[in-house]
Design a protein around this motif. Structure first.
Motif, mmCIF file in Angstrom:
data_model
loop_
_atom_site.group_PDB
_atom_site.id
_atom_site.type_symbol
_atom_site.label_atom_id
_atom_site.label_comp_id
_atom_site.label_asym_id
_atom_site.label_seq_id
_atom_site.Cartn_x
_atom_site.Cartn_y
_atom_site.Cartn_z
ATOM 1 N N LEU A 8 -6.893 9.214 -10.373
ATOM 2 C CA LEU A 8 -5.618 9.248 -10.148
ATOM 3 C C LEU A 8 -6.029 9.928 -8.941
ATOM 4 C CD1 LEU A 8 -2.946 10.590 -13.048
ATOM 5 C CD2 LEU A 8 -3.277 8.238 -11.514
ATOM 6 N N ALA A 9 -5.143 9.803 -7.627
ATOM 7 C CA ALA A 9 -5.911 10.681 -6.163
ATOM 8 C C ALA A 9 -4.598 10.639 -5.558
ATOM 9 C CB ALA A 9 -7.047 10.449 -5.245
ATOM 10 N N THR A 10 -4.348 11.548 -4.638
ATOM 11 C CA THR A 10 -3.649 11.656 -3.824
ATOM 12 C C THR A 10 -3.291 11.071 -2.830
ATOM 13 O OG1 THR A 10 -4.621 13.763 -2.891
ATOM 14 C CG2 THR A 10 -3.217 14.334 -4.221
ATOM 15 N N ARG A 11 -2.242 11.247 -1.781
ATOM 16 C CA ARG A 11 -2.504 10.347 -0.278
ATOM 17 C C ARG A 11 -4.277 11.029 0.627
ATOM 18 N NH1 ARG A 11 1.270 6.437 1.584
ATOM 19 N NH2 ARG A 11 3.436 6.860 0.276
ATOM 20 N N LEU A 15 -6.867 9.445 -1.403
ATOM 21 C CA LEU A 15 -7.180 8.045 -1.138
ATOM 22 C C LEU A 15 -7.363 7.389 0.309
ATOM 23 C CD1 LEU A 15 -3.958 6.410 -2.966
ATOM 24 C CD2 LEU A 15 -6.205 6.610 -3.887
ATOM 25 N N ARG A 16 -7.460 8.345 1.285
ATOM 26 C CA ARG A 16 -7.849 8.059 2.153
ATOM 27 C C ARG A 16 -9.455 8.083 2.902
ATOM 28 N NH1 ARG A 16 -4.737 5.398 6.773
ATOM 29 N NH2 ARG A 16 -6.439 5.590 8.482
ATOM 30 N N LEU A 43 0.539 11.917 -6.835
ATOM 31 C CA LEU A 43 -0.996 11.266 -7.787
ATOM 32 C C LEU A 43 0.098 9.277 -7.428
ATOM 33 C CD1 LEU A 43 -2.139 13.519 -10.314
ATOM 34 C CD2 LEU A 43 -3.174 13.277 -7.765
ATOM 35 N N TYR A 44 -1.562 8.670 -7.136
ATOM 36 C CA TYR A 44 -1.172 6.873 -6.690
ATOM 37 C C TYR A 44 -2.689 6.576 -8.036
ATOM 38 C CZ TYR A 44 1.940 8.482 -3.732
ATOM 39 O OH TYR A 44 3.359 8.197 -3.075
ATOM 40 N N ARG A 45 -2.333 4.916 -8.694
ATOM 41 C CA ARG A 45 -3.933 4.635 -9.534
ATOM 42 C C ARG A 45 -4.587 4.452 -8.267
ATOM 43 N NH1 ARG A 45 0.890 3.356 -12.110
ATOM 44 N NH2 ARG A 45 1.192 4.613 -14.104
ATOM 45 N N ILE A 46 -6.122 4.748 -8.325
ATOM 46 C CA ILE A 46 -7.214 4.255 -7.776
ATOM 47 C C ILE A 46 -7.313 2.785 -6.932
ATOM 48 C CG2 ILE A 46 -9.346 4.675 -6.817
ATOM 49 C CD1 ILE A 46 -9.147 6.897 -7.563
ATOM 50 N N GLU A 47 -7.065 1.665 -9.021
ATOM 51 C CA GLU A 47 -7.452 0.759 -9.256
ATOM 52 C C GLU A 47 -6.295 -0.006 -8.348
ATOM 53 O OE1 GLU A 47 -4.544 2.258 -12.626
ATOM 54 O OE2 GLU A 47 -6.838 2.908 -11.674
ATOM 55 N N GLN A 48 -4.667 0.602 -8.057
ATOM 56 C CA GLN A 48 -3.834 -0.337 -7.431
ATOM 57 C C GLN A 48 -4.732 -0.055 -6.275
ATOM 58 O OE1 GLN A 48 -0.532 0.200 -9.289
ATOM 59 N NE2 GLN A 48 -1.082 -0.417 -11.133
ATOM 60 N N ALA A 49 -4.830 0.874 -5.826
ATOM 61 C CA ALA A 49 -4.655 0.871 -4.123
ATOM 62 C C ALA A 49 -5.528 0.111 -2.955
ATOM 63 C CB ALA A 49 -5.526 2.500 -3.702
ATOM 64 N N LYS A 50 -4.717 -0.807 -1.819
ATOM 65 C CA LYS A 50 -5.253 -1.509 -1.352
ATOM 66 C C LYS A 50 -6.877 -0.713 -0.330
ATOM 67 C CE LYS A 50 -1.525 -3.971 -2.943
ATOM 68 N NZ LYS A 50 -0.338 -4.674 -2.019
ATOM 69 N N PRO A 51 -7.466 -1.338 0.640
ATOM 70 C CA PRO A 51 -7.892 -1.282 2.006
ATOM 71 C C PRO A 51 -7.340 -0.859 3.152
ATOM 72 C CG PRO A 51 -8.793 -3.319 0.764
ATOM 73 C CD PRO A 51 -7.792 -3.063 0.329
ATOM 74 N N VAL A 52 -7.183 0.618 3.256
ATOM 75 C CA VAL A 52 -6.811 1.244 4.526
ATOM 76 C C VAL A 52 -6.714 -0.322 5.522
ATOM 77 C CG1 VAL A 52 -6.615 2.600 6.492
ATOM 78 C CG2 VAL A 52 -7.366 3.191 4.486
#
Length: 113
Positions: A16-19, A22-23, A52-61
């Motif tokens: 899990l990570a904050t915005r 993630l950035r 917090l957001y799931r890192i594995e579901q995050a998309k590239p910037v």
């Protein structure tokens, strides 16, 4: 959105990570829902909350396009332009002054001469 899991500061699980985190990894939430929140207690005030957001579901910037770069350059140039003398101040004009320093403090220029 249902009840979110709440973690104390520095005790969130891996994955899990904050915005901002993630950035820093070159990612963005990408439309996913908030997975949890972390709270940092403060004295005599409400706690600071970060989602917090799931890192594995995050998309590239998304990459910057030439049009976005041009729009950003134009916006930054507008922040440097003095509305009083219409000159480029060479720095971002403070909102508290609303104009460049020589226009805001003309008496200082006369004393220096």
């Amino acid at each position: 959105m249902g009840a979110l899991p709440v973690y104390r500061w520095h005790l969130a699980p891996d994955g899990l990570a904050t915005r901002r985190q993630l950035r820093a990894l070159g990612l963005r939430p990408g439309g996913q829902d908030v997975a949890a929140q972390v709270e940092r207690p403060r004295r005599r005030r409400d706690p600071l909350v970060a989602y917090l957001y799931r890192i594995e579901q995050a998309k590239p910037v998304r990459p910057m396009t030439p049009a976005k770069w041009a729009a950003l350059a134009k916006a930054n140039a507008a922040r440097r332009m003095c509305p009083q003398c219409h000159a480029d101040a060479g720095y971002v004009i403070p909102v508290s002054l609303g104009m460049c320093a020589p226009c805001a403090y003309p008496a200082d220029e006369q004393r220096a001469a």
